[in-house]
Structures are given as structure tokens and as C-alpha cells.
Design a protein around this motif. Structure first.
Motif, PDB file in Angstrom:
ATOM      1  N   ASP A  67       0.807  -1.217   0.000  1.00  0.00           N
ATOM      2  CA  ASP A  67       0.000   0.000   0.000  1.00  0.00           C
ATOM      3  C   ASP A  67       0.842   1.271   0.000  1.00  0.00           C
ATOM      4  O   ASP A  67       0.347   2.340  -0.361  1.00  0.00           O
ATOM      5  CB  ASP A  67      -0.943   0.014   1.208  1.00  0.00           C
ATOM      6  N   SER A  68       2.106   1.179   0.408  1.00  0.00           N
ATOM      7  CA  SER A  68       2.944   2.377   0.474  1.00  0.00           C
ATOM      8  C   SER A  68       3.944   2.468  -0.681  1.00  0.00           C
ATOM      9  O   SER A  68       4.903   3.234  -0.608  1.00  0.00           O
ATOM     10  CB  SER A  68       3.703   2.396   1.806  1.00  0.00           C
ATOM     11  N   LEU A  69       3.729   1.716  -1.743  1.00  0.00           N
ATOM     12  CA  LEU A  69       4.656   1.733  -2.880  1.00  0.00           C
ATOM     13  C   LEU A  69       4.439   2.958  -3.761  1.00  0.00           C
ATOM     14  O   LEU A  69       3.318   3.442  -3.916  1.00  0.00           O
ATOM     15  CB  LEU A  69       4.483   0.470  -3.727  1.00  0.00           C
ATOM     16  N   TYR A  70       5.529   3.437  -4.337  1.00  0.00           N
ATOM     17  CA  TYR A  70       5.466   4.499  -5.338  1.00  0.00           C
ATOM     18  C   TYR A  70       6.480   4.191  -6.427  1.00  0.00           C
ATOM     19  O   TYR A  70       7.364   3.346  -6.241  1.00  0.00           O
ATOM     20  CB  TYR A  70       5.726   5.879  -4.712  1.00  0.00           C
ATOM     21  N   ILE A  71       6.359   4.849  -7.560  1.00  0.00           N
ATOM     22  CA  ILE A  71       7.261   4.594  -8.683  1.00  0.00           C
ATOM     23  C   ILE A  71       8.535   5.401  -8.464  1.00  0.00           C
ATOM     24  O   ILE A  71       8.563   6.620  -8.659  1.00  0.00           O
ATOM     25  CB  ILE A  71       6.591   4.965 -10.018  1.00  0.00           C
ATOM     26  N   LYS A  72       9.574   4.712  -8.050  1.00  0.00           N
ATOM     27  CA  LYS A  72      10.858   5.374  -7.784  1.00  0.00           C
ATOM     28  C   LYS A  72      11.533   5.751  -9.098  1.00  0.00           C
ATOM     29  O   LYS A  72      11.988   6.873  -9.271  1.00  0.00           O
ATOM     30  CB  LYS A  72      11.755   4.429  -6.989  1.00  0.00           C
ATOM     31  N   ARG A  73      11.616   4.792 -10.014  1.00  0.00           N
ATOM     32  CA  ARG A  73      12.213   5.051 -11.326  1.00  0.00           C
ATOM     33  C   ARG A  73      11.404   4.319 -12.383  1.00  0.00           C
ATOM     34  O   ARG A  73      10.961   3.194 -12.161  1.00  0.00           O
ATOM     35  CB  ARG A  73      13.662   4.556 -11.384  1.00  0.00           C
ATOM     36  N   ILE A  74      11.228   4.964 -13.501  1.00  0.00           N
ATOM     37  CA  ILE A  74      10.637   4.312 -14.667  1.00  0.00           C
ATOM     38  C   ILE A  74      11.367   4.877 -15.874  1.00  0.00           C
ATOM     39  O   ILE A  74      11.508   6.086 -16.018  1.00  0.00           O
ATOM     40  CB  ILE A  74       9.109   4.539 -14.750  1.00  0.00           C
ATOM     41  N   TYR A  75      11.894   3.992 -16.684  1.00  0.00           N
ATOM     42  CA  TYR A  75      12.604   4.468 -17.866  1.00  0.00           C
ATOM     43  C   TYR A  75      12.365   3.533 -19.040  1.00  0.00           C
ATOM     44  O   TYR A  75      12.041   2.364 -18.874  1.00  0.00           O
ATOM     45  CB  TYR A  75      14.097   4.668 -17.608  1.00  0.00           C
ATOM     46  N   VAL A  76      12.507   4.114 -20.219  1.00  0.00           N
ATOM     47  CA  VAL A  76      12.273   3.395 -21.465  1.00  0.00           C
ATOM     48  C   VAL A  76      13.556   3.478 -22.283  1.00  0.00           C
ATOM     49  O   VAL A  76      13.986   4.574 -22.658  1.00  0.00           O
ATOM     50  CB  VAL A  76      11.096   4.007 -22.256  1.00  0.00           C
ATOM     51  N   LYS A  98      11.545   0.027 -37.806  1.00  0.00           N
ATOM     52  CA  LYS A  98      10.552  -0.241 -36.769  1.00  0.00           C
ATOM     53  C   LYS A  98      11.294  -0.349 -35.447  1.00  0.00           C
ATOM     54  O   LYS A  98      12.108  -1.242 -35.241  1.00  0.00           O
ATOM     55  CB  LYS A  98       9.803  -1.540 -37.073  1.00  0.00           C
ATOM     56  N   ARG A  99      11.007   0.577 -34.547  1.00  0.00           N
ATOM     57  CA  ARG A  99      11.755   0.665 -33.296  1.00  0.00           C
ATOM     58  C   ARG A  99      11.127  -0.202 -32.213  1.00  0.00           C
ATOM     59  O   ARG A  99       9.914  -0.339 -32.143  1.00  0.00           O
ATOM     60  CB  ARG A  99      11.831   2.112 -32.845  1.00  0.00           C
ATOM     61  N   LEU A 100      11.968  -0.753 -31.346  1.00  0.00           N
ATOM     62  CA  LEU A 100      11.534  -1.577 -30.220  1.00  0.00           C
ATOM     63  C   LEU A 100      11.959  -0.891 -28.921  1.00  0.00           C
ATOM     64  O   LEU A 100      12.906  -0.111 -28.901  1.00  0.00           O
ATOM     65  CB  LEU A 100      12.151  -2.970 -30.295  1.00  0.00           C
ATOM     66  N   SER A 101      11.270  -1.218 -27.832  1.00  0.00           N
ATOM     67  CA  SER A 101      11.541  -0.576 -26.539  1.00  0.00           C
ATOM     68  C   SER A 101      11.725  -1.606 -25.442  1.00  0.00           C
ATOM     69  O   SER A 101      11.176  -2.709 -25.512  1.00  0.00           O
ATOM     70  CB  SER A 101      10.376   0.332 -26.137  1.00  0.00           C
ATOM     71  N   HIS A 102      12.492  -1.219 -24.433  1.00  0.00           N
ATOM     72  CA  HIS A 102      12.596  -1.955 -23.181  1.00  0.00           C
ATOM     73  C   HIS A 102      12.085  -1.021 -22.082  1.00  0.00           C
ATOM     74  O   HIS A 102      12.626   0.061 -21.892  1.00  0.00           O
ATOM     75  CB  HIS A 102      14.040  -2.338 -22.852  1.00  0.00           C
ATOM     76  N   ILE A 103      11.047  -1.441 -21.343  1.00  0.00           N
ATOM     77  CA  ILE A 103      10.465  -0.616 -20.283  1.00  0.00           C
ATOM     78  C   ILE A 103      10.836  -1.223 -18.931  1.00  0.00           C
ATOM     79  O   ILE A 103      10.625  -2.421 -18.719  1.00  0.00           O
ATOM     80  CB  ILE A 103       8.938  -0.521 -20.408  1.00  0.00           C
ATOM     81  N   THR A 104      11.385  -0.421 -18.028  1.00  0.00           N
ATOM     82  CA  THR A 104      11.762  -0.867 -16.692  1.00  0.00           C
ATOM     83  C   THR A 104      11.069   0.001 -15.658  1.00  0.00           C
ATOM     84  O   THR A 104      11.079   1.228 -15.761  1.00  0.00           O
ATOM     85  CB  THR A 104      13.288  -0.774 -16.489  1.00  0.00           C
ATOM     86  N   VAL A 105      10.459  -0.652 -14.654  1.00  0.00           N
ATOM     87  CA  VAL A 105       9.787   0.043 -13.561  1.00  0.00           C
ATOM     88  C   VAL A 105      10.413  -0.425 -12.252  1.00  0.00           C
ATOM     89  O   VAL A 105      10.543  -1.623 -12.010  1.00  0.00           O
ATOM     90  CB  VAL A 105       8.264  -0.258 -13.546  1.00  0.00           C
ATOM     91  N   ILE A 106      10.822   0.539 -11.399  1.00  0.00           N
ATOM     92  CA  ILE A 106      11.376   0.232 -10.078  1.00  0.00           C
ATOM     93  C   ILE A 106      10.477   0.902  -9.035  1.00  0.00           C
ATOM     94  O   ILE A 106      10.264   2.111  -9.083  1.00  0.00           O
ATOM     95  CB  ILE A 106      12.822   0.720  -9.951  1.00  0.00           C
ATOM     96  N   LEU A 107       9.953   0.091  -8.125  1.00  0.00           N
ATOM     97  CA  LEU A 107       9.077   0.585  -7.060  1.00  0.00           C
ATOM     98  C   LEU A 107       9.828   0.611  -5.744  1.00  0.00           C
ATOM     99  O   LEU A 107      10.733  -0.189  -5.527  1.00  0.00           O
ATOM    100  CB  LEU A 107       7.846  -0.317  -6.928  1.00  0.00           C
ATOM    101  N   ASP A 108       9.434   1.525  -4.866  1.00  0.00           N
ATOM    102  CA  ASP A 108      10.034   1.612  -3.536  1.00  0.00           C
ATOM    103  C   ASP A 108       8.953   2.031  -2.549  1.00  0.00           C
ATOM    104  O   ASP A 108       7.902   2.529  -2.938  1.00  0.00           O
ATOM    105  CB  ASP A 108      11.189   2.609  -3.543  1.00  0.00           C
ATOM    106  N   GLU A 109       9.239   1.844  -1.264  1.00  0.00           N
ATOM    107  CA  GLU A 109       8.283   2.230  -0.226  1.00  0.00           C
ATOM    108  C   GLU A 109       8.516   3.674   0.197  1.00  0.00           C
ATOM    109  O   GLU A 109       9.643   4.163   0.207  1.00  0.00           O
ATOM    110  CB  GLU A 109       8.444   1.330   1.000  1.00  0.00           C
ATOM    111  N   LYS A 110       7.447   4.366   0.569  1.00  0.00           N
ATOM    112  CA  LYS A 110       7.572   5.737   1.075  1.00  0.00           C
ATOM    113  C   LYS A 110       8.087   5.697   2.490  1.00  0.00           C
ATOM    114  O   LYS A 110       7.774   4.826   3.252  1.00  0.00           O
ATOM    115  CB  LYS A 110       6.200   6.423   1.065  1.00  0.00           C
TER     116      LYS A 110
END
Length: 110
Positions: A67-76, A98-110
Motif C-alpha cells: 500500500d505504500s509503494l510508489y514509482i521510484k524510477r521508470i525508464y524506457v 521499426k523501433r523496439l523498446s525496453h520498459i523498466t519500472v522500479i518501485l520503492d516504499e515511502k
């Protein structure tokens, strides 16, 4: 404690995916999910899927309060490019990248 998720080789250009990632960067996960749910872009659907995967990864760790998670980093990042050619007038070939992407999401607690 951090939780992360990565999706690789997605068929969307990094520029278009970054437009969506910039909107939800730094937000709590509940708010980010509701923003992505109603955003009318293809990138929103892909980013939402990676975000849900990161939340599921966080639930596997008993030390993390989901419940206390937030998006610390998100990059493409840019993936490899698919190079195709389209025939044009008088025997010429016109390149299509035709371009391709890599999406990374890092979550952390507040």
C-alpha cells in the motif's frame, strides 16, 4: 526495499512510450494505475502491464508494504531496430525502421 519489473522488445517506439512514462513517474502505484487505465495511448497499456508485474513482484516479499509503494524510477530504453524495405518507383527501395523498446519500472516504499 525495491521491486522491479522489465518488459523487453516491445513494439512501440521509445519516444512514444516515454511520453506515458513521464506522466506517472514519482506517483503512488494506485494513482498511477488509475491514470494509465484511462489514458488513450498504446504505451499506457504496455506501461500498466509492467507496473502490475512490478507490484506482483513486490507482493512476493513479505517485508514490503504494497500500500505504500510508489514509482521510484521508470525508464524506457531503445531496443534493437527492425529494418524493413518498401518498394518505391523506378526500382528503388525505401527503408522503414521499426523501433523496439525496453520498459523498466522500479518501485520503492515511502
Amino acid at each position: 526495499m525495491e521491486a522491479r519489473a522489465t518488459a523487453k522488445y516491445l513494439r512501440i517506439s521509445p519516444y512514444k512510450a516515454r511520453l506515458v512514462a513521464d506522466v506517472v513517474r514519482g506517483k503512488p502505484v494506485g494513482e498511477a494505475l488509475s491514470i494509465l487505465r484511462f489514458m488513450p495511448k498504446k504505451g499506457a497499456r504496455l506501461v500498466k502491464k509492467v507496473l502490475e508485474s512490478a507490484i506482483a513482484n513486490a507482493e512476493q516479499n513479505p517485508q514490503i508494504d504494497v500500500d505504500s509503494l510508489y514509482i521510484k524510477r521508470i525508464y524506457v530504453d531503445e531496443g534493437p531496430r527492425l529494418k524493413r524495405y518498401q518498394p518505391r518507383a523506378m526500382g528503388r527501395a525505401f527503408p522503414i525502421i521499426k523501433r523496439l523498446s525496453h520498459i523498466t519500472v522500479i518501485l520503492d516504499e515511502k
